[in-house]
Write a protein that holds these residues in place. Structure first.
Motif, PDB file in Angstrom:
ATOM      1  N   ILE A  11      48.217 -62.095  16.805  1.00 47.53           N
ATOM      2  CA  ILE A  11      49.076 -62.710  16.088  1.00 47.53           C
ATOM      3  C   ILE A  11      49.780 -62.027  15.250  1.00 47.53           C
ATOM      4  CG2 ILE A  11      49.755 -64.909  15.469  1.00 47.53           C
ATOM      5  CD1 ILE A  11      47.490 -66.120  17.015  1.00 47.53           C
ATOM      6  N   TYR A  12      48.677 -61.559  14.287  1.00 44.37           N
ATOM      7  CA  TYR A  12      49.382 -61.247  13.147  1.00 44.37           C
ATOM      8  C   TYR A  12      50.920 -60.089  13.683  1.00 44.37           C
ATOM      9  CZ  TYR A  12      49.536 -59.435   8.188  1.00 44.37           C
ATOM     10  OH  TYR A  12      49.771 -58.773   6.856  1.00 44.37           O
ATOM     11  N   GLY A  13      50.513 -58.751  14.355  1.00 46.32           N
ATOM     12  CA  GLY A  13      51.246 -58.542  15.081  1.00 46.32           C
ATOM     13  C   GLY A  13      52.311 -58.905  15.151  1.00 46.32           C
ATOM     14  N   LEU A  14      52.461 -60.230  16.248  1.00 51.42           N
ATOM     15  CA  LEU A  14      53.244 -60.649  16.642  1.00 51.42           C
ATOM     16  C   LEU A  14      54.683 -61.176  15.160  1.00 51.42           C
ATOM     17  CD1 LEU A  14      52.542 -62.530  18.918  1.00 51.42           C
ATOM     18  CD2 LEU A  14      54.311 -61.004  19.160  1.00 51.42           C
ATOM     19  N   ILE A  15      53.878 -61.478  14.537  1.00 55.50           N
ATOM     20  CA  ILE A  15      54.691 -61.759  13.165  1.00 55.50           C
ATOM     21  C   ILE A  15      54.987 -60.843  12.063  1.00 55.50           C
ATOM     22  CG2 ILE A  15      54.569 -63.626  11.282  1.00 55.50           C
ATOM     23  CD1 ILE A  15      52.428 -64.819  12.335  1.00 55.50           C
ATOM     24  N   LEU A  16      54.083 -60.091  12.048  1.00 55.09           N
ATOM     25  CA  LEU A  16      54.911 -58.938  11.581  1.00 55.09           C
ATOM     26  C   LEU A  16      56.065 -58.207  12.862  1.00 55.09           C
ATOM     27  CD1 LEU A  16      52.231 -57.047   9.123  1.00 55.09           C
ATOM     28  CD2 LEU A  16      54.520 -58.542   8.443  1.00 55.09           C
ATOM     29  N   GLY A  17      55.795 -58.031  13.662  1.00 55.01           N
ATOM     30  CA  GLY A  17      56.871 -57.459  14.962  1.00 55.01           C
ATOM     31  C   GLY A  17      58.281 -58.105  14.895  1.00 55.01           C
ATOM     32  N   SER A  18      58.342 -59.448  14.151  1.00 55.15           N
ATOM     33  CA  SER A  18      59.692 -59.961  13.680  1.00 55.15           C
ATOM     34  C   SER A  18      60.458 -58.947  12.681  1.00 55.15           C
ATOM     35  CB  SER A  18      59.361 -61.271  13.925  1.00 55.15           C
ATOM     36  OG  SER A  18      60.794 -61.569  13.326  1.00 55.15           O
ATOM     37  N   PHE A  19      60.041 -59.105  12.134  1.00 57.55           N
ATOM     38  CA  PHE A  19      59.987 -58.889  10.289  1.00 57.55           C
ATOM     39  C   PHE A  19      59.906 -56.837  10.287  1.00 57.55           C
ATOM     40  CE2 PHE A  19      59.179 -56.015   6.527  1.00 57.55           C
ATOM     41  CZ  PHE A  19      60.367 -56.822   5.802  1.00 57.55           C
ATOM     42  N   LEU A  81      56.026 -57.940  21.298  1.00 55.92           N
ATOM     43  CA  LEU A  81      54.747 -57.487  22.105  1.00 55.92           C
ATOM     44  C   LEU A  81      53.661 -57.067  21.365  1.00 55.92           C
ATOM     45  CD1 LEU A  81      55.784 -59.623  25.339  1.00 55.92           C
ATOM     46  CD2 LEU A  81      53.788 -60.370  23.324  1.00 55.92           C
ATOM     47  N   PHE A  82      54.964 -56.060  20.955  1.00 54.58           N
ATOM     48  CA  PHE A  82      54.619 -54.102  21.132  1.00 54.58           C
ATOM     49  C   PHE A  82      53.557 -54.207  19.842  1.00 54.58           C
ATOM     50  CE2 PHE A  82      54.980 -49.820  18.326  1.00 54.58           C
ATOM     51  CZ  PHE A  82      54.573 -49.091  18.731  1.00 54.58           C
ATOM     52  N   SER A  83      53.954 -54.665  19.122  1.00 51.87           N
ATOM     53  CA  SER A  83      53.141 -54.803  17.571  1.00 51.87           C
ATOM     54  C   SER A  83      52.337 -55.639  17.634  1.00 51.87           C
ATOM     55  CB  SER A  83      54.161 -54.970  16.002  1.00 51.87           C
ATOM     56  OG  SER A  83      54.091 -54.253  15.844  1.00 51.87           O
ATOM     57  N   GLY A  84      51.476 -56.463  18.576  1.00 52.56           N
ATOM     58  CA  GLY A  84      50.708 -57.792  18.877  1.00 52.56           C
ATOM     59  C   GLY A  84      49.748 -56.897  19.089  1.00 52.56           C
ATOM     60  N   ILE A  85      50.134 -55.664  20.394  1.00 48.56           N
ATOM     61  CA  ILE A  85      49.432 -55.589  21.233  1.00 48.56           C
ATOM     62  C   ILE A  85      48.573 -54.520  20.328  1.00 48.56           C
ATOM     63  CG2 ILE A  85      48.656 -54.007  23.591  1.00 48.56           C
ATOM     64  CD1 ILE A  85      51.506 -55.931  24.745  1.00 48.56           C
ATOM     65  N   MET A  86      49.498 -53.302  19.684  1.00 53.06           N
ATOM     66  CA  MET A  86      48.671 -52.346  19.329  1.00 53.06           C
ATOM     67  C   MET A  86      48.378 -53.198  18.190  1.00 53.06           C
ATOM     68  SD  MET A  86      50.011 -49.575  20.660  1.00 53.06           S
ATOM     69  CE  MET A  86      49.212 -50.357  21.845  1.00 53.06           C
ATOM     70  N   PHE A  87      47.985 -53.691  17.307  1.00 59.15           N
ATOM     71  CA  PHE A  87      47.413 -53.823  16.193  1.00 59.15           C
ATOM     72  C   PHE A  87      46.192 -54.362  17.066  1.00 59.15           C
ATOM     73  CE2 PHE A  87      49.771 -55.275  11.922  1.00 59.15           C
ATOM     74  CZ  PHE A  87      50.566 -54.278  11.972  1.00 59.15           C
ATOM     75  N   SER A  88      46.117 -55.617  17.761  1.00 57.49           N
ATOM     76  CA  SER A  88      45.324 -55.069  18.400  1.00 57.49           C
ATOM     77  C   SER A  88      44.121 -54.486  19.079  1.00 57.49           C
ATOM     78  CB  SER A  88      45.061 -56.933  19.340  1.00 57.49           C
ATOM     79  OG  SER A  88      43.706 -57.076  20.292  1.00 57.49           O
TER      80      SER A  88
END
Length: 251
Positions: A11-19, A81-88
Motif C-alpha cells: 500500500i505504501y508503494g502504491l501511494i508513493l508510486g503515485s508521487f 502497481l510496480f512500486s507496490g509490488i516491488m516494495f512488498s
C-alpha cells in the motif's frame, strides 16, 4: 506478521508510486514545484483527491478524465502497481533489515527513471543527483566490503558506458551512463556486471522483437533506461545467486 508488513509496504508503494509518477513527468519539464495540485494533461483541470487514489481512481473512471473524458495513460496505474509490488517484494527478499532500505531507495529511483525515460527519453540529472546523495549517506553508514567497492563500481559504470558510447557513436546516452554509475556505486562491481549483461540481453531481445513485428522502425530510438532498471532489479534480488550458478556451472 510478515504478511501484514508486506501488505503495508504494498500500500505504501502504491501511494508513493503515485508521487513518483508526478516526479518522473514533471522534473524533465522543470514543473515539479510550479503546480501545487495534480492536473489532467489534456484539459489542465485540477484533480480532486478522489481522482488521485492509486489504481482505484483509474479503474472507477474507466481510464478517462472525469472532466474532459480524455484518455488517462495506462502508465500511471501500471507504475503504481510496480512500486507496490516491488516494495512488498523487497521485504520478502531482505526482511526487516538495513538492506531493505537500500532496496526501497533503488526501487524508488527506478520508478522515476522508467516514467521519465519512457515519456521523454530523458533520465533527469536532478533525480540522479538527489538519489546519489541518499545512497552516499547510506553507504557511509553501511559500507560494502572492501570499503572502496562503491567507488570501483561507480567508476566502472561510468567509464565502461562512456567507452561504449564512444565506440557506438551514441548507442547509449549520458543518462544511461550516469544511471549505471549510480547502480555500480550502490551495488558494487559484481552486481553492476550482472545488471549490464541482463540489460543488454533483455534490451536486444525486446528491440529485435519490436523490429521483427514492425512496431518500431530501425531509425526509431528505444529508451535503454527501463532495460537497465530491469537488469538492476534482477541483480538486486538474485544477482549473487546468478553469479554463484555461473561460476559453479562453467568453472
Amino acid at each position: 506478521m510478515h504478511t501484514w508488513i508486506a501488505s503495508g509496504l504494498f500500500i505504501y508503494g502504491l501511494i508513493l508510486g503515485s508521487f513518483f509518477n508526478v516526479v518522473g513527468l514533471r522534473v524533465p519539464n522543470k514543473e515539479l514545484f510550479k503546480e501545487q495540485r495534480s492536473y489532467c494533461p489534456s484539459c489542465k483541470e485540477s484533480l480532486q483527491w478522489y481522482e488521485l487514489i492509486p489504481v482505484i481512481s483509474f479503474v472507477i473512471q474507466s481510464g478517462r478524465c472525469r472532466h474532459c473524458r480524455g484518455n488517462i495513460s495506462k502508465l500511471y496505474p501500471v507504475m503504481e502497481l510496480f512500486s507496490g509490488i516491488m516494495f512488498s517484494s523487497c521485504y520478502l527478499v531482505y526482511g526487516w533489515s538495513f538492506d531493505l532500505l537500500l532496496a526501497l531507495l533503488l526501487i524508488s529511483l527506478f520508478h522515476i527513471i522508467i516514467v521519465s525515460d519512457l515519456t521523454y527519453m530523458v533520465i533527469p540529472d536532478k533525480v540522479l543527483l538527489f538519489f546519489f546523495i541518499l545512497l552516499l549517506s547510506y553507504r557511509a553508514l553501511f559500507p560494502l566490503t572492501p570499503f572502496w567497492a562503491p567507488l570501483i563500481g561507480g567508476f566502472a559504470g561510468i567509464a565502461g558506458t562512456a567507452l561504449i558510447i564512444l565506440a557506438s557513436r551514441g548507442g547509449m546516452g549520458g543518462g544511461d551512463m550516469k544511471l549505471l554509475g549510480l547502480i555500480g556505486f550502490a551495488l558494487g562491481l559484481k552486481l553492476l556486471v550482472v545488471t549490464f549483461f541482463l540489460a543488454t540481453l533483455i534490451g536486444t531481445l525486446t528491440s529485435g522483437s519490436l523490429l521483427w513485428s514492425g512496431k518500431v522502425s530501425r531509425k526509431q530510438p528505444i529508451p535503454f533506461g527501463p532495460f537497465i532498471v530491469l537488469g538492476a532489479i534482477i541483480a538486486l534480488f538474485s544477482g549473487h545467486l546468478l553469479i554463484e550458478w555461473y561460476l559453479t556451472s562453467f568453472f
